[in-house]
Design a protein around this motif. Sequence first.
Motif, short mmCIF file in Angstrom:
data_model
loop_
_atom_site.label_atom_id
_atom_site.label_comp_id
_atom_site.label_asym_id
_atom_site.label_seq_id
_atom_site.Cartn_x
_atom_site.Cartn_y
_atom_site.Cartn_z
N PRO A 194 37.70 -95.84 -53.69
CA PRO A 194 38.39 -94.55 -53.64
C PRO A 194 39.86 -94.59 -54.04
O PRO A 194 40.74 -94.09 -53.33
N VAL A 195 40.14 -95.17 -55.19
CA VAL A 195 41.48 -95.09 -55.80
C VAL A 195 41.30 -94.86 -57.29
O VAL A 195 40.29 -95.28 -57.87
N GLY A 196 42.28 -94.19 -57.90
CA GLY A 196 42.18 -93.91 -59.32
C GLY A 196 43.55 -93.83 -59.95
O GLY A 196 44.53 -94.34 -59.40
N TYR A 197 43.64 -93.17 -61.10
CA TYR A 197 44.92 -93.20 -61.80
C TYR A 197 45.99 -92.40 -61.07
O TYR A 197 47.18 -92.62 -61.27
N ALA A 198 45.61 -91.49 -60.15
CA ALA A 198 46.62 -90.83 -59.31
C ALA A 198 47.25 -91.79 -58.31
O ALA A 198 48.33 -91.52 -57.77
N ASP A 199 46.58 -92.90 -58.06
CA ASP A 199 47.10 -93.93 -57.16
C ASP A 199 47.76 -95.07 -57.91
O ASP A 199 48.22 -96.04 -57.29
N GLY A 200 47.77 -95.00 -59.24
CA GLY A 200 48.41 -96.03 -60.04
C GLY A 200 47.46 -96.99 -60.70
O GLY A 200 47.91 -97.91 -61.40
N VAL A 201 46.15 -96.81 -60.53
CA VAL A 201 45.19 -97.66 -61.23
C VAL A 201 45.19 -97.22 -62.70
O VAL A 201 44.88 -96.07 -63.01
N PRO A 202 45.51 -98.09 -63.64
CA PRO A 202 45.61 -97.65 -65.03
C PRO A 202 44.27 -97.13 -65.56
O PRO A 202 43.23 -97.75 -65.35
N ARG A 203 44.29 -95.99 -66.21
CA ARG A 203 43.06 -95.50 -66.84
C ARG A 203 42.60 -96.47 -67.93
O ARG A 203 41.40 -96.56 -68.22
N HIS A 204 43.57 -97.21 -68.50
CA HIS A 204 43.21 -98.23 -69.49
C HIS A 204 42.37 -99.36 -68.89
O HIS A 204 41.82 -100.18 -69.63
N ALA A 205 42.29 -99.40 -67.55
CA ALA A 205 41.48 -100.43 -66.90
C ALA A 205 40.00 -100.08 -66.92
O ALA A 205 39.17 -100.87 -66.44
N SER A 206 39.65 -98.91 -67.46
CA SER A 206 38.24 -98.53 -67.56
C SER A 206 37.47 -99.61 -68.32
O SER A 206 37.83 -99.99 -69.43
N GLY A 207 36.45 -100.15 -67.65
CA GLY A 207 35.62 -101.17 -68.29
C GLY A 207 36.21 -102.56 -68.30
O GLY A 207 35.59 -103.48 -68.83
N SER A 208 37.42 -102.74 -67.73
CA SER A 208 38.03 -104.07 -67.81
C SER A 208 38.73 -104.51 -66.53
O SER A 208 38.95 -105.70 -66.34
N GLY A 209 39.11 -103.59 -65.66
CA GLY A 209 39.88 -103.97 -64.47
C GLY A 209 39.06 -104.81 -63.51
O GLY A 209 37.92 -104.47 -63.18
N PRO A 210 39.62 -105.93 -63.02
CA PRO A 210 38.88 -106.81 -62.11
C PRO A 210 39.07 -106.41 -60.64
O PRO A 210 40.16 -106.01 -60.23
N VAL A 211 38.01 -106.53 -59.85
CA VAL A 211 38.04 -106.19 -58.43
C VAL A 211 37.17 -107.18 -57.68
O VAL A 211 36.08 -107.54 -58.15
N LEU A 212 37.64 -107.62 -56.51
CA LEU A 212 36.84 -108.49 -55.65
C LEU A 212 36.06 -107.62 -54.66
O LEU A 212 36.66 -106.95 -53.82
#
Length: 413
Positions: free
Chosen positions: A291-309
């Motif tokens: 429940p975080v997205g680009y309004a929280d600072g997660v780059p939209r450019h991370a679509s399909g590439s951002g790593p998460v544990l």
Amino acid sequence: MNTAPAAARPPRARAEIDLAAVRDNVRALRARAAGAELMAVVKSDGYGHGALPCARAARQAGAAWLGTATPEEALALRAAGDTGPVLAWLWTPGGPWERAIAANIDVSASARWALTEITAAARATGRTARVHLKADTGLGRNGCQPADWPDLLAAARAAEAEGTVRVTGIWSHFACADEPGHPSIAAQLAAYREALDAAERAGLRPEVRHLANSPATLTLPESHYDLVRTGVSVYGLSPSPELGTPQDFGLRPAMTLSADLASVKRVPGGHGVSYGHAYTTPGDTTLALVPVGYADGVPRHASGSGPVLVAGKWRTIAGRVAMDQFVVDLGGDAARAGDEAVLFGPGDRGEPTAEDWARAVGTIGYEIVTRVGARVPRVHVGEVTDGGGQGGGEGVGEAGAGRGARPAQGGRT
């Protein structure tokens, strides 16, 4: 699953800031620049980490100076009780010069218009303004060009004679200190030496000469002079992968960004995920909603590439990052709503780091931590509440005793 009572549950997302790491980083940086004082830069809300708690931690670890970009950031430090040396350097015409001078904040001038406004404000307040003159040695942003430097120096010396100004610093900023061997580094060192020589010939005797930013502090001892300005390294990030990892410099990342899963569900193969169906499940699988997205600072450019544990493994964002949420494909692994997803941290638990995110989206670690939005609460841990002398420093609200210290009150100095 998180079954704690509602009042005790953590927020949906949080940025945990380890202030012990901030203190340790300041100590490590001071050791790198032995013989020079250290400025901890706390602009942009402490690079997203919380300016006031990080300022306290830096002072406790021996940071003689604090640095901000805007005067409003510096005034906020004063309002919180900090009385040590603070420099604010990004000014526009009509800025709050009088408030800054009255609050004993050092101000910066790169041109005659700024010095003119500073002297007028000093006369209005009846105090001597503490001014750092900035030379453009090659960065091409703020700073006085070499052709205009003698005129600025002469005007500053005249203002000193009048008693409206005390030139407390001569400074500049590197363009490529994070690129080892770049030819501009030697050129800027030479230009800065020339600017200092001209200031001395003009009769100016600054308290501090400062050029080194974080990468120069770590790798260019010849640039340390009287004061080093450390920004991103205070928060445990390396200023450049080419220079080394945080561990190479004895630094520890202070921020861990995490969130609790909002939903976990089984879906069949061929199921579209998020806007535009940029991702489609390759087979039966489990999708987890973070429940975080680009309004929280997660780059939209991370679509399909951002790593998460999640659930003990690195996952990659599935589909597009939305304003408030994104999805990860767990590949059939088990998880439940309320389980933790770690976007980045120090890497101790196998989680991605801010640098991993920077690589994934083609940016720098600075941007990753600084862009974390205000909707994400900062949870500060490791705070020392007694203002004690961690590393021989001072707490916010205690006057500094270093080269740049000055009385907190009084008239012209």
